[in-house]
Design a protein around this motif. Structure first.
Motif, mmCIF file in Angstrom:
data_model
loop_
_atom_site.group_PDB
_atom_site.id
_atom_site.type_symbol
_atom_site.label_atom_id
_atom_site.label_comp_id
_atom_site.label_asym_id
_atom_site.label_seq_id
_atom_site.Cartn_x
_atom_site.Cartn_y
_atom_site.Cartn_z
ATOM 1 N N ARG A 135 0.833 -1.202 0.000
ATOM 2 C CA ARG A 135 0.000 0.000 0.000
ATOM 3 C C ARG A 135 0.874 1.261 0.000
ATOM 4 O O ARG A 135 1.345 1.688 1.037
ATOM 5 C CB ARG A 135 -0.924 0.015 1.209
ATOM 6 C CG ARG A 135 -1.914 -1.158 1.236
ATOM 7 C CD ARG A 135 -2.755 -1.143 2.488
ATOM 8 N NE ARG A 135 -3.511 0.102 2.619
ATOM 9 C CZ ARG A 135 -4.205 0.427 3.706
ATOM 10 N NH1 ARG A 135 -4.202 -0.376 4.756
ATOM 11 N NH2 ARG A 135 -4.874 1.576 3.745
ATOM 12 N N LEU A 156 2.046 5.211 -0.220
ATOM 13 C CA LEU A 156 1.469 6.464 0.264
ATOM 14 C C LEU A 156 0.651 7.110 -0.847
ATOM 15 O O LEU A 156 1.157 7.346 -1.946
ATOM 16 C CB LEU A 156 2.575 7.451 0.683
ATOM 17 C CG LEU A 156 3.160 7.338 2.088
ATOM 18 C CD1 LEU A 156 4.278 8.349 2.255
ATOM 19 C CD2 LEU A 156 2.087 7.555 3.135
ATOM 20 N N ASP A 157 -0.603 7.337 -0.576
ATOM 21 C CA ASP A 157 -1.438 8.001 -1.582
ATOM 22 C C ASP A 157 -1.975 9.316 -1.010
ATOM 23 O O ASP A 157 -1.745 9.666 0.149
ATOM 24 C CB ASP A 157 -2.589 7.101 -2.025
ATOM 25 C CG ASP A 157 -3.460 6.638 -0.874
ATOM 26 O OD1 ASP A 157 -3.317 7.209 0.248
ATOM 27 O OD2 ASP A 157 -4.296 5.740 -1.061
ATOM 28 N N ASP A 214 -4.994 10.229 -0.141
ATOM 29 C CA ASP A 214 -5.916 10.096 0.989
ATOM 30 C C ASP A 214 -5.178 9.900 2.303
ATOM 31 O O ASP A 214 -5.535 10.487 3.333
ATOM 32 C CB ASP A 214 -6.871 8.922 0.749
ATOM 33 C CG ASP A 214 -7.911 9.229 -0.314
ATOM 34 O OD1 ASP A 214 -8.068 10.428 -0.635
ATOM 35 O OD2 ASP A 214 -8.550 8.296 -0.832
ATOM 36 N N THR A 215 -4.138 9.066 2.284
ATOM 37 C CA THR A 215 -3.362 8.819 3.505
ATOM 38 C C THR A 215 -2.640 10.077 3.945
ATOM 39 O O THR A 215 -2.642 10.444 5.130
ATOM 40 C CB THR A 215 -2.345 7.692 3.266
ATOM 41 O OG1 THR A 215 -3.041 6.509 2.851
ATOM 42 C CG2 THR A 215 -1.562 7.402 4.546
ATOM 43 N N LYS A 260 -5.142 12.559 5.361
ATOM 44 C CA LYS A 260 -5.616 12.179 6.682
ATOM 45 C C LYS A 260 -4.601 12.536 7.757
ATOM 46 O O LYS A 260 -4.958 13.103 8.807
ATOM 47 C CB LYS A 260 -5.913 10.679 6.705
ATOM 48 C CG LYS A 260 -6.392 10.166 8.065
ATOM 49 C CD LYS A 260 -6.656 8.663 8.004
ATOM 50 C CE LYS A 260 -7.083 8.159 9.382
ATOM 51 N NZ LYS A 260 -7.328 6.677 9.343
ATOM 52 N N GLN A 261 -3.322 12.231 7.516
ATOM 53 C CA GLN A 261 -2.300 12.436 8.540
ATOM 54 C C GLN A 261 -1.894 13.901 8.662
ATOM 55 O O GLN A 261 -1.687 14.403 9.766
ATOM 56 C CB GLN A 261 -1.067 11.568 8.231
ATOM 57 C CG GLN A 261 -1.348 10.076 8.225
ATOM 58 C CD GLN A 261 -1.995 9.610 9.526
ATOM 59 O OE1 GLN A 261 -1.601 9.996 10.614
ATOM 60 N NE2 GLN A 261 -3.015 8.761 9.395
ATOM 61 N N ASN A 291 0.579 16.637 -3.616
ATOM 62 C CA ASN A 291 1.363 15.403 -3.499
ATOM 63 C C ASN A 291 2.302 15.286 -4.694
ATOM 64 O O ASN A 291 1.878 15.011 -5.815
ATOM 65 C CB ASN A 291 0.423 14.195 -3.430
ATOM 66 C CG ASN A 291 1.184 12.884 -3.308
ATOM 67 O OD1 ASN A 291 2.397 12.875 -3.060
ATOM 68 N ND2 ASN A 291 0.486 11.759 -3.482
ATOM 69 N N HIS A 311 6.731 4.126 0.391
ATOM 70 C CA HIS A 311 6.255 3.694 1.696
ATOM 71 C C HIS A 311 6.990 4.499 2.764
ATOM 72 O O HIS A 311 8.196 4.721 2.666
ATOM 73 C CB HIS A 311 6.513 2.198 1.910
ATOM 74 C CG HIS A 311 6.286 1.777 3.331
ATOM 75 N ND1 HIS A 311 5.028 1.648 3.867
ATOM 76 C CD2 HIS A 311 7.167 1.463 4.328
ATOM 77 C CE1 HIS A 311 5.124 1.285 5.136
ATOM 78 N NE2 HIS A 311 6.422 1.159 5.439
ATOM 79 N N VAL A 352 3.596 5.745 9.201
ATOM 80 C CA VAL A 352 2.668 6.814 9.577
ATOM 81 C C VAL A 352 3.178 7.581 10.792
ATOM 82 O O VAL A 352 3.066 8.812 10.870
ATOM 83 C CB VAL A 352 1.266 6.229 9.865
ATOM 84 C CG1 VAL A 352 0.373 7.274 10.533
ATOM 85 C CG2 VAL A 352 0.633 5.749 8.577
#
Length: 845
Positions: free
Chosen positions: A483, A485-486, A488-489, A492-493, A509, A516, A519
């Motif tokens: 997964r 880093l996109d 959305d991630t 969110k953070q 972005n 990767h 978080v």
């Protein structure tokens, strides 16, 4: 709200300006008020320090508070302006310089200044420190804006009496002339009935100068009105000079459209709950109006509830709300005259009184715990009020019950009006808005993320002013197996900014490849970037500050032959009868002020035809507002030998004529005097009436005495106001167009609580001046003034008869010739003057 088409102000090609979103400026009397403003969305606050500010009777910050205060404000994206908005005396200039040095060095964003000399002093100390011209500078036209601009002002606070139509006209004219300066306008709070910087009431009645931060608020007291010697029956309308409070809430679209740069909220003496409520309401109203203006929807904005907002405004402080002068003059609406203090929200009229409560038809919501007051029509007397314990509604009427013996029911009658003065739940909600552990109001930041596998990840944060910080990871990005880093991630953070003064406005972005990154480390990167940005914002502003020099001094050239010059008196006259009397006396020069400028030509012709060697100087209307060019035309065509310059327009439009500066230019120190003499080629100046004998001496000792003439005798012009008492109470009209001109038909005065009856006069602009009933004399200081080198004195008349004019002038001639003492003159004048004579404002206080 309909979409507004952006308006460009332009008079010729190349002179257009796009309107920008206004700054919201809130008052702060202490730390709690500052936090209340910040947490409810102020873009800037204004505050006073322990000296040199116009709210000396309230709480203020100190110079020692400035580093911490400015760091806090700037970390929250809020500017801080220091009020230095009083007149400064000649013997205070050295202290003022030291004070200004501390202010400039502390990194405040600007000083709000009234005094011309202080503007000059700031520029001698620092070429780049921002000056905001205070409303105390009485700027009402494009000439005033140009005047302030030449002094170095980067913002001009217009007089409260300026309408939005006039604001637009001023902007258009200054843009066309290349003299545009951002305009600041009051949008909410108490309205002074007199022009700020021109009110001498507190000075005249009690030696407490409003121009020194000591206003006694005489405008909020009850008065009786007399017309042609008979009392006018006004019922419970006794607060003739107390305007309702200003609320520009509904005018917000027009305020934006007319290009106002800063919206100013009055209230440095008010509570933090008031600051919180008013800031919050205007923040939401401004944001909504701006959305409509630009035709876009902004993110993260709180919806505006106008009804709830108006309720908060009325409950935190209100003498009644009106739009003031924003839409022009409406004398019936401006002053309701029923009370002069906080009232809050009207609930209705009492129908009946019971043993522990009252019945009425409620006009607004009411609940247990709210505080109320009964208005008996005599707010200057003790009033009944308290907290209610229940509200029982049956049908249309409600029964309001009070606790125990909290009300004296013998003093409450049917017909009294009930007002809600307190809402504890609202107060609690307002306190919760600023008594918080984490920010309630946040500023936007933009984030950009860079990186690729094998290299560190970089986070850039940029605040609303463009300041940018960068945080870089110590570990490189890895190639993502599952997964990556996109957006959305990351969103969110990086949006987790809850305990910071920021919210994430946008995220760019720019990661390359499948990356990767843990978080927990991404959160750490965010925290580091935020801390760096906060620290960057907390850094004090750096203004240029020159080494100490003779910043306050001017060369005082004492004329050697000054002592040999015979002192002269210039009579100041206000009627043709007085003029004819003075023409028969041996005076080479006369000053004349008439209510109608169209009569000046007749007066000048009378003077020149009967006494060709006499010079007659005209005193024009004290204020000038943009669009009143007809007055200037009358002046330039009247043939006068010279003019008393009384405002910025006179300095500009009458510059081809002989000019002398009048008291309304507020000369209180040598730096101001020097500037006006040199820049505008004035022959002499009349010192400010705010000076007592010691302060006047400090001025004369520090500048050539030949620059000054001193008023030895006058009826002090106390209130000078746009509000027309004639129109308000002797007509049903709202302004000169429908009032029937009662000022032309009646002699009017107002009686105060001490029994003094003060004459009221109207001028060509329908502005009213209340003159002190008693003439004042500086006769007992005449010898001191002569010893200081003063050789020109004014003796002013108001309603005096020809005989009184003759006798008064004769006594002052004998005084200056050394044939009569000042004390003897004072006693003799009391005998010949109908209204009495006081020792005046020159006396020591």
């Amino acid at each position: 709200m309909p979409k507004l088409i952006p308006k460009r102000f332009s008079s010729q090609e190349g002179n257009s300006r796009q309107v920008s979103k206004p700054e919201l400026l809130s008052p702060a009397g202490d730390w709690e008020c500052a936090r209340a403003a910040v947490e409810n969305g102020a873009d800037a606050i204004f505050f006073g320090l322990e000296r040199f500010n116009a709210r000396m009777r309230g709480k203020n910050f100190t110079v020692a508070d400035l580093p911490e205060l400015m760091a806090y404000l700037h970390s929250r994206g809020v500017k801080g302006y220091v009020t230095f908005n009083i007149l400064v005396f000649g013997n205070e200039l050295r202290d003022a310089e030291d004070f200004l040095r501390s202010i400039i060095a502390s990194g405040v964003d600007a000083a709000i200044v009234q005094d011309v000399g202080i503007c000059r002093l700031i520029r001698r100390l620092s070429p780049d420190f921002p000056i905001h011209a205070s409303t105390q500078m009485s700027v009402t036209s494009e000439a005033g804006v140009e005047f302030a601009r030449e002094l170095g002002a980067s913002v001009v606070v217009l007089a409260r009496e300026t309408s939005l139509k006039e604001v637009g006209a001023i902007r258009e004219k200054t843009i066309a002339a290349g003299t545009e300066v951002p305009i600041e306008l009051f949008v909410h709070g108490a309205l002074c009935v007199a022009y700020s910087g021109q009110c001498l009431t507190s000075e005249s009645l009690g030696g407490r100068s409003a121009n020194r931060g000591e206003c006694a608020q005489a405008c909020r007291l009850p008065y009786e009105l007399y017309s042609d010697g008979k009392q006018v029956e006004l019922g419970n309308r006794r607060y003739l000079l107390s305007p309702q409070d200003l609320s520009g809430l509904d005018a917000m679209p027009e305020i934006i459209e007319n290009g106002v740069a800063t919206l100013k909220i009055e209230g440095r003496l008010k509570s933090p709950e008031y600051v919180a409520a008013v800031t919050k309401v205007y923040r939401q109203a401004l944001d909504k109006a701006w959305e409509s203006y630009i035709g876009e929807t902004e993110k993260n904005l709180v919806p505006f509830d106008r009804q709830a907002g108006k309720y908060a405004l009325e409950m935190t402080f209100s003498r009644g709300l009106s739009d003031g002068w924003l839409h022009g003059i409406d004398n019936q609406k401006l002053v309701h005259a029923r009370f002069g203090k906080k009232r809050g929200l009207r609930l209705g009229v009492v129908k009946s009184v019971e043993k522990d409560g009252v019945t009425l038809l409620l006009e607004a919501p009411l609940k247990a715990g709210d505080g109320v007051v009964f208005d008996r029509g005599r707010p200057d007397e003790k009033e009944e009020g308290g907290r209610i314990i229940s509200v029982d509604t049956k049908g249309a009427d409600s029964y309001i019950r009070f606790l125990g013996d909290s009300i004296n029911w013998n003093r409450v009658k049917a017909g009294h009006t009930l007002f809600k003065t307190s809402d504890p739940l609202l107060d609690k909600e307002l306190r919760q808005s600023y008594q918080v552990e984490q920010p309630n109001f946040t500023r936007p930041v933009k984030a950009v993320v860079h990186g690729e596998p094998g290299k560190p990840i970089t986070l850039e944060l940029q605040d609303e002013l463009g300041r940018t910080v960068r945080s870089e990871s110590s570990e490189p990005l890895q190639t993502a197996a599952k997964r990556p880093l996109d957006l959305d991630t990351l969103q969110k953070q990086l949006s987790r900014l809850g305990n910071t003064p920021f919210h994430l406005e946008s995220l760019d972005n720019r990661l390359q490849g499948n990356c990767h990154f843990p978080v927990s480390q991404l959160n750490q990167l965010r925290r580091e970037a935020v801390e760096s940005l906060i620290e960057l914002r907390r850094q004090p502003l750096r203004w240029t500050l020159k080494e100490r020099a003779n910043a306050t001094g001017i060369q005082n050239k004492k004329e050697k032959d000054q002592a040999k010059t015979k002192p002269q008196i210039i009579p100041y006259l206000r009627s043709f009868e007085q003029l004819e009397t003075a023409l028969s006396l041996p005076y080479d020069e006369l000053y004349l002020e008439l209510e109608d400028p169209k009569k000046y030509k007749q007066a000048v012709e009378l003077t020149h035809s009967s006494h060709p060697n006499k010079k007659i100087w005209v005193a024009p209307p004290r204020m000038f507002k943009t669009g009143e060019d007809w007055v200037i035309k009358q002046l330039t065509q009247c043939g006068a030998d010279g003019f008393l310059a009384r405002n910025h327009e006179h300095l500009k439009s009458l510059s081809d004529f002989r000019l002398r500066g009048d008291f309304s230019l507020n000369v209180s120190n040598p730096l101001t005097a020097e500037y006006l003499i040199d820049r505008y080629k004035l022959e002499r100046l009349t010192a400010s009436y705010d000076l007592n004998a010691t302060q006047l001496a400090a001025l004369i000792e520090r500048a050539p005495p030949k620059w000054f003439e001193i008023t030895l005798h006058q009826h002090m012009p106390m209130f000078h106001m746009e509000h027309c008492v004639f129109c308000s109470f002797l007509s049903e009209g709202k302004d000169f167009r429908d009032c029937g001109r009662p000022c032309d038909k009646h002699s009017v005065s107002i009686k105060d609580r001490t029994g003094m009856t003060h004459p009221l006069k109207a001028d060509a602009g329908c502005r009213n001046t209340v003159f002190n009933a008693k003439a004042q004399t500086g006769a007992e200081f005449a010898r001191d003034l002569l010893d200081l080198g003063i050789r020109t004195f004014r003796v002013e008349f108001l309603n005096e008869s020809p005989q009184e004019v003759r006798e008064t002038l004769d006594r002052y001639e004998r005084l200056l010739a050394g044939q009569l003492s000042g004390q003897s003159l004072w006693r003799e004048l009391k005998l010949i003057n109908q209204l009495g004579v006081t020792r005046g404002t020159l006396r020591e206080r």
